[in-house]
Design an enzyme around this catalytic site. Structure first.
Site, short mmCIF file in Angstrom:
data_model
loop_
_atom_site.label_atom_id
_atom_site.label_comp_id
_atom_site.label_asym_id
_atom_site.label_seq_id
_atom_site.Cartn_x
_atom_site.Cartn_y
_atom_site.Cartn_z
N PRO A 2 0.81 -1.21 0.00
CA PRO A 2 0.00 0.00 0.00
C PRO A 2 0.85 1.26 0.00
CG PRO A 2 -0.58 -1.51 1.80
CD PRO A 2 0.70 -1.96 1.23
N GLU A 3 0.69 2.07 -1.01
CA GLU A 3 1.32 3.38 -1.07
C GLU A 3 0.19 4.40 -1.19
OE1 GLU A 3 4.45 3.45 -4.02
OE2 GLU A 3 4.85 1.33 -3.76
#
Length: 291
Positions: A2-3
């Site tokens: 997750p960014e």
DNA sequence: ATCTGTCCCTGGACGC
DNA sequence: TGCGTCCAGGGACAGA
């Protein structure tokens, strides 16, 4: 992983699911470093509160509660935030996946990796936070309290300008890739989108940050925004674990130009994409169009 | 001030 | 089939 795009996709989906609802019960796994606030404190502080907002700061999510306190969430590497209605093979380990019949896969069953479950007074969909590797974080913030991690964050990556990079890179001899990953410079960029942005801007990730030309900082800032916006539009990248809160996959993993493609031909020039390690992170780039 | 290496954790890939 | 080993990586931290 997750960014910013994955966190923003999560935020947008969770906001209507959470806002206005009163927390009835909080259940957790045992105390661990995943919980920056001990589980017992989380329970007493959260139960009875109503969610009034959900914002994102870099890769952090902050749920604002009706007593002006906040619940801080970070997805780490393998974090998954989703509702009861979600179903996905990614929400189950491959081992148990094979032993499950298709019919039983439709309903999510909390497992040992489901560290936080929030049930609401309206008895509607619950919120689950599952994280296999426990690199994620949960913290309750008293009214007026800021999290030191959030205070250190640099400019949100969606709003970065060339000037920000010029200022941040002035004295930095580290590789430009490392600076892109530095959350105190740019909040939200992670390994995937850093490689994609550098490819788009045609800059070699190993270059010393301070050695870039003015036009390159500008191009890089534009590239960062472009790849992040494309990521959001596609629903994020589902590589290993990321799922949207409804259980569906993102669509950006198929659009990666260099990330995870070492040995394949560059989509722009056909040269073989190379993989190196920068700051203990694997890094993919085209040796021909990124000079 | 900045940089580099180590650590947290687990499942999946791979080799024998 | 099953076991051991290595690897992935966000971010805090320690030491250079």
């Amino acid at each position: 992983m997750p960014e910013l795009p994955e966190v923003e996709v999560t935020r947008r989906a969770l906001e209507p699911l959470l806002v206005g609802r009163r927390i009835r019960r909080v259940t957790t796994t045992a105390r661990s470093y995943f919980f920056l606030t001990p589980p017992s404190t989380l329970r007493t502080r959260l139960e009875g509160r109503t969610v009034v907002g959900l914002i994102r700061r870099g890769k952090y999510l902050l749920a604002e509660l009706d007593d002006a306190s906040h619940l801080l969430l970070h997805l780490g590497m393998t974090g998954q935030l989703f509702s009861s209605a979600a179903a996905s093979p990614r929400l189950v380990s491959a081992k148990s996946r094979v032993s499950l019949r298709p019919a039983t896969q439709r309903q999510f069953q909390p497992d040992a990796h489901t560290h936080l479950v929030i049930a609401f007074s309206d008895r509607g969909p619950k919120l689950f936070f599952r994280d296999v590797r426990k690199f994620g974080k949960v913290r309750w913030l008293a009214p007026g309290r800021e999290d030191p991690r959030c205070e250190k964050l640099g400019v949100d990556a969606l709003e970065v300008r060339g000037d920000d990079l010029v200022a941040a890179c002035k004295k930095r001899t580290a590789p430009i890739k490392s600076v892109l990953l530095d959350q105190s410079v740019l909040a939200g960029v992670g390994n995937i989108y850093a490689d994609e942005a550098l490819f788009r801007a045609r800059i070699r990730p190993t270059r010393r940050a301070r050695a870039l030309k003015r036009a390159e900082y500008d191009a890089l800032a534009r590239a960062v925004i472009a790849v992040l916006e494309a990521g959001i539009a596609a629903g994020g990248s589902s590589i290993d674990d990321f799922v949207r809160p409804d259980g569906s996959d993102g669509g950006y993993q198929g659009e990666h130009r260099v990330y995870g493609r070492s040995g394949e031909p560059c989509p722009r020039c056909g040269s073989e994409i190379r993989r190196v390690v920068i700051g203990q992170r694997s890094t993919c780039f085209c040796p021909s169009c990124q000079q």
